[in-house]
Design a protein around this motif. Structure first.
Motif, PDB file in Angstrom:
ATOM      1  N   SER A 108       0.862  -1.167   0.000  1.00  0.00           N
ATOM      2  CA  SER A 108       0.000   0.000   0.000  1.00  0.00           C
ATOM      3  C   SER A 108       0.904   1.225   0.000  1.00  0.00           C
ATOM      4  CB  SER A 108      -0.890  -0.003   1.247  1.00  0.00           C
ATOM      5  OG  SER A 108      -1.671   1.156   1.281  1.00  0.00           O
ATOM      6  N   ASP A 109       0.877   1.995  -1.083  1.00  0.00           N
ATOM      7  CA  ASP A 109       1.733   3.170  -1.229  1.00  0.00           C
ATOM      8  C   ASP A 109       0.871   4.375  -1.584  1.00  0.00           C
ATOM      9  OD1 ASP A 109       4.377   1.813  -1.080  1.00  0.00           O
ATOM     10  OD2 ASP A 109       3.676   0.847  -2.909  1.00  0.00           O
ATOM     11  N   THR A 110       1.283   5.529  -1.093  1.00  0.00           N
ATOM     12  CA  THR A 110       0.605   6.781  -1.408  1.00  0.00           C
ATOM     13  C   THR A 110       1.640   7.769  -1.921  1.00  0.00           C
ATOM     14  OG1 THR A 110      -1.033   6.385   0.321  1.00  0.00           O
ATOM     15  CG2 THR A 110      -0.849   8.639  -0.499  1.00  0.00           C
ATOM     16  N   PHE A 111       1.317   8.415  -3.028  1.00  0.00           N
ATOM     17  CA  PHE A 111       2.178   9.420  -3.648  1.00  0.00           C
ATOM     18  C   PHE A 111       1.420  10.739  -3.669  1.00  0.00           C
ATOM     19  CE2 PHE A 111       3.119   5.304  -5.399  1.00  0.00           C
ATOM     20  CZ  PHE A 111       4.499   5.246  -5.453  1.00  0.00           C
ATOM     21  N   VAL A 112       2.121  11.835  -3.394  1.00  0.00           N
ATOM     22  CA  VAL A 112       1.502  13.158  -3.359  1.00  0.00           C
ATOM     23  C   VAL A 112       2.279  14.102  -4.271  1.00  0.00           C
ATOM     24  CG1 VAL A 112       0.884  15.120  -1.893  1.00  0.00           C
ATOM     25  CG2 VAL A 112       0.734  12.794  -0.976  1.00  0.00           C
ATOM     26  N   VAL A 113       1.537  14.823  -5.107  1.00  0.00           N
ATOM     27  CA  VAL A 113       2.110  15.863  -5.956  1.00  0.00           C
ATOM     28  C   VAL A 113       1.317  17.134  -5.683  1.00  0.00           C
ATOM     29  CG1 VAL A 113       2.371  16.687  -8.333  1.00  0.00           C
ATOM     30  CG2 VAL A 113       2.877  14.310  -7.781  1.00  0.00           C
ATOM     31  N   ASP A 114       2.034  18.219  -5.441  1.00  0.00           N
ATOM     32  CA  ASP A 114       1.389  19.520  -5.323  1.00  0.00           C
ATOM     33  C   ASP A 114       2.254  20.550  -6.025  1.00  0.00           C
ATOM     34  OD1 ASP A 114       3.437  20.176  -3.524  1.00  0.00           O
ATOM     35  OD2 ASP A 114       2.177  19.865  -1.771  1.00  0.00           O
ATOM     36  N   ARG A 121       6.257   8.781 -10.680  1.00  0.00           N
ATOM     37  CA  ARG A 121       7.633   9.176 -11.018  1.00  0.00           C
ATOM     38  C   ARG A 121       8.117  10.352 -10.179  1.00  0.00           C
ATOM     39  NH1 ARG A 121      10.305  12.624 -14.334  1.00  0.00           N
ATOM     40  NH2 ARG A 121       8.421  13.590 -15.171  1.00  0.00           N
ATOM     41  N   VAL A 122       7.298  11.397 -10.020  1.00  0.00           N
ATOM     42  CA  VAL A 122       7.773  12.622  -9.363  1.00  0.00           C
ATOM     43  C   VAL A 122       7.188  12.845  -7.975  1.00  0.00           C
ATOM     44  CG1 VAL A 122       8.163  13.773 -11.581  1.00  0.00           C
ATOM     45  CG2 VAL A 122       6.022  14.185 -10.341  1.00  0.00           C
ATOM     46  N   GLY A 123       6.147  12.103  -7.605  1.00  0.00           N
ATOM     47  CA  GLY A 123       5.456  12.366  -6.341  1.00  0.00           C
ATOM     48  C   GLY A 123       6.270  12.004  -5.114  1.00  0.00           C
ATOM     49  N   ARG A 124       5.945  12.684  -4.019  1.00  0.00           N
ATOM     50  CA  ARG A 124       6.540  12.334  -2.717  1.00  0.00           C
ATOM     51  C   ARG A 124       5.823  11.090  -2.218  1.00  0.00           C
ATOM     52  NH1 ARG A 124       5.307  17.756  -1.898  1.00  0.00           N
ATOM     53  NH2 ARG A 124       3.698  17.160  -0.428  1.00  0.00           N
ATOM     54  N   GLN A 125       6.578  10.050  -1.961  1.00  0.00           N
ATOM     55  CA  GLN A 125       5.963   8.833  -1.447  1.00  0.00           C
ATOM     56  C   GLN A 125       5.835   8.966   0.060  1.00  0.00           C
ATOM     57  OE1 GLN A 125       7.777   5.256  -2.794  1.00  0.00           O
ATOM     58  NE2 GLN A 125       6.194   3.957  -1.936  1.00  0.00           N
ATOM     59  N   THR A 126       4.626   8.744   0.553  1.00  0.00           N
ATOM     60  CA  THR A 126       4.356   8.879   1.973  1.00  0.00           C
ATOM     61  C   THR A 126       4.524   7.519   2.642  1.00  0.00           C
ATOM     62  OG1 THR A 126       2.010   8.529   1.621  1.00  0.00           O
ATOM     63  CG2 THR A 126       2.783  10.803   1.562  1.00  0.00           C
ATOM     64  N   PRO A 127       4.623   7.479   3.962  1.00  0.00           N
ATOM     65  CA  PRO A 127       4.813   6.202   4.655  1.00  0.00           C
ATOM     66  C   PRO A 127       3.697   5.209   4.330  1.00  0.00           C
ATOM     67  CG  PRO A 127       5.125   8.032   6.155  1.00  0.00           C
ATOM     68  CD  PRO A 127       4.601   8.611   4.869  1.00  0.00           C
ATOM     69  N   GLU A 128       4.060   3.919   4.316  1.00  0.00           N
ATOM     70  CA  GLU A 128       3.104   2.856   3.995  1.00  0.00           C
ATOM     71  C   GLU A 128       1.904   2.903   4.931  1.00  0.00           C
ATOM     72  OE1 GLU A 128       2.951  -1.956   3.404  1.00  0.00           O
ATOM     73  OE2 GLU A 128       4.867  -0.940   3.408  1.00  0.00           O
ATOM     74  N   GLY A 129       0.741   2.685   4.342  1.00  0.00           N
ATOM     75  CA  GLY A 129      -0.470   2.639   5.143  1.00  0.00           C
ATOM     76  C   GLY A 129      -1.088   3.999   5.419  1.00  0.00           C
ATOM     77  N   LEU A 130      -0.526   5.050   4.888  1.00  0.00           N
ATOM     78  CA  LEU A 130      -1.074   6.385   5.107  1.00  0.00           C
ATOM     79  C   LEU A 130      -2.421   6.500   4.415  1.00  0.00           C
ATOM     80  CD1 LEU A 130      -0.210   9.170   6.313  1.00  0.00           C
ATOM     81  CD2 LEU A 130       0.457   9.774   4.010  1.00  0.00           C
ATOM     82  N   THR A 131      -3.395   6.993   5.112  1.00  0.00           N
ATOM     83  CA  THR A 131      -4.734   7.123   4.528  1.00  0.00           C
ATOM     84  C   THR A 131      -4.809   8.353   3.645  1.00  0.00           C
ATOM     85  OG1 THR A 131      -5.581   8.474   6.338  1.00  0.00           O
ATOM     86  CG2 THR A 131      -5.758   6.074   6.578  1.00  0.00           C
ATOM     87  N   SER A 168      -4.944  11.501   5.719  1.00  0.00           N
ATOM     88  CA  SER A 168      -3.621  11.859   6.232  1.00  0.00           C
ATOM     89  C   SER A 168      -2.751  12.445   5.138  1.00  0.00           C
ATOM     90  CB  SER A 168      -2.933  10.633   6.840  1.00  0.00           C
ATOM     91  OG  SER A 168      -3.659  10.143   7.927  1.00  0.00           O
ATOM     92  N   ALA A 169      -2.844  11.880   3.932  1.00  0.00           N
ATOM     93  CA  ALA A 169      -2.081  12.401   2.808  1.00  0.00           C
ATOM     94  C   ALA A 169      -2.528  13.820   2.475  1.00  0.00           C
ATOM     95  CB  ALA A 169      -2.231  11.497   1.596  1.00  0.00           C
ATOM     96  N   GLU A 170      -3.825  14.075   2.557  1.00  0.00           N
ATOM     97  CA  GLU A 170      -4.342  15.416   2.296  1.00  0.00           C
ATOM     98  C   GLU A 170      -3.816  16.404   3.340  1.00  0.00           C
ATOM     99  OE1 GLU A 170      -6.374  18.473   0.378  1.00  0.00           O
ATOM    100  OE2 GLU A 170      -5.826  16.475  -0.283  1.00  0.00           O
ATOM    101  N   ARG A 171      -3.797  15.972   4.602  1.00  0.00           N
ATOM    102  CA  ARG A 171      -3.244  16.858   5.645  1.00  0.00           C
ATOM    103  C   ARG A 171      -1.764  17.115   5.405  1.00  0.00           C
ATOM    104  NH1 ARG A 171      -4.695  13.425   9.951  1.00  0.00           N
ATOM    105  NH2 ARG A 171      -6.741  12.898   9.253  1.00  0.00           N
ATOM    106  N   LEU A 172      -1.041  16.077   4.964  1.00  0.00           N
ATOM    107  CA  LEU A 172       0.378  16.223   4.655  1.00  0.00           C
ATOM    108  C   LEU A 172       0.571  17.220   3.512  1.00  0.00           C
ATOM    109  CD1 LEU A 172       3.309  15.189   5.049  1.00  0.00           C
ATOM    110  CD2 LEU A 172       2.801  13.520   3.277  1.00  0.00           C
ATOM    111  N   ARG A 173      -0.289  17.135   2.478  1.00  0.00           N
ATOM    112  CA  ARG A 173      -0.192  18.036   1.347  1.00  0.00           C
ATOM    113  C   ARG A 173      -0.403  19.472   1.784  1.00  0.00           C
ATOM    114  NH1 ARG A 173      -3.220  21.146  -1.186  1.00  0.00           N
ATOM    115  NH2 ARG A 173      -5.143  20.371  -0.304  1.00  0.00           N
ATOM    116  N   VAL A 174      -1.403  19.686   2.639  1.00  0.00           N
ATOM    117  CA  VAL A 174      -1.703  21.038   3.105  1.00  0.00           C
ATOM    118  C   VAL A 174      -0.555  21.571   3.969  1.00  0.00           C
ATOM    119  CG1 VAL A 174      -3.240  22.400   4.574  1.00  0.00           C
ATOM    120  CG2 VAL A 174      -4.191  20.772   2.959  1.00  0.00           C
TER     121      VAL A 174
END
Length: 146
Positions: free
Chosen positions: A47-53, A125-135, A138-144
């Protein structure tokens, strides 16, 4: 003549290193501000989450593509009839200006418009990978915060 040749050579050099962007992604009428990609499954059941802003290095390309009319017209889901065989599943949530968002679910190998696969590939390719299992919340809060 030499000056024209030098200018042409410089333009060709720049064009050869510029990332290829689908033509449909170029005119973005609605600006995307963030993309959260949740990828689950695969052989190891990860389970991986990637964030781009807007602060992500290289994030301009996937944000522009996600803001295109072609991406915004995607259906909510693209699935296979048979989801067996250790495929990845993807949930991509794009935030737009004025508080709007769009979420698309798909599975690896599902027939879908090319723009969806392109945005998924670019975010991985370019997104910040967040810790495994991040909902997603949580990813939205991290982005903000980030």
């Amino acid at each position: 003549m030499a000056r024209t040749t030098l200018a042409l050579a410089a333009a060709c050099a720049v064009a050869s290193v510029a990332p290829a962007v689908p033509v449909a992604a170029a005119p973005a009428s609605t600006a995307a501000t963030a993309i959260v990609l949740e990828r689950t499954g695969g052989f190891a059941g990860r389970s991986d989450t990637f964030v781009v802003d807007r602060s992500t290095v290289g994030g301009r390309t996937p944000l522009r593509a996600a803001g295109s009319a072609e991406f915004r017209s995607l259906r909510r889901s693209y699935q296979l009839r048979n989801n067996c065989c250790d495929r990845y599943t993807y949930r991509i949530t794009v935030s737009y200006r004025h508080g709007r968002s769009k979420t698309v679910d798909t599975v690896q190998g599902a027939p879908a418009p090319r723009i969806l696969g392109y945005v998924i590939d670019e975010v991985q390719r370019v997104g910040r990978q967040t810790p495994e299992g991040l909902t997603r919340k949580s990813a939205e809060r991290l982005r903000v915060a980030g």
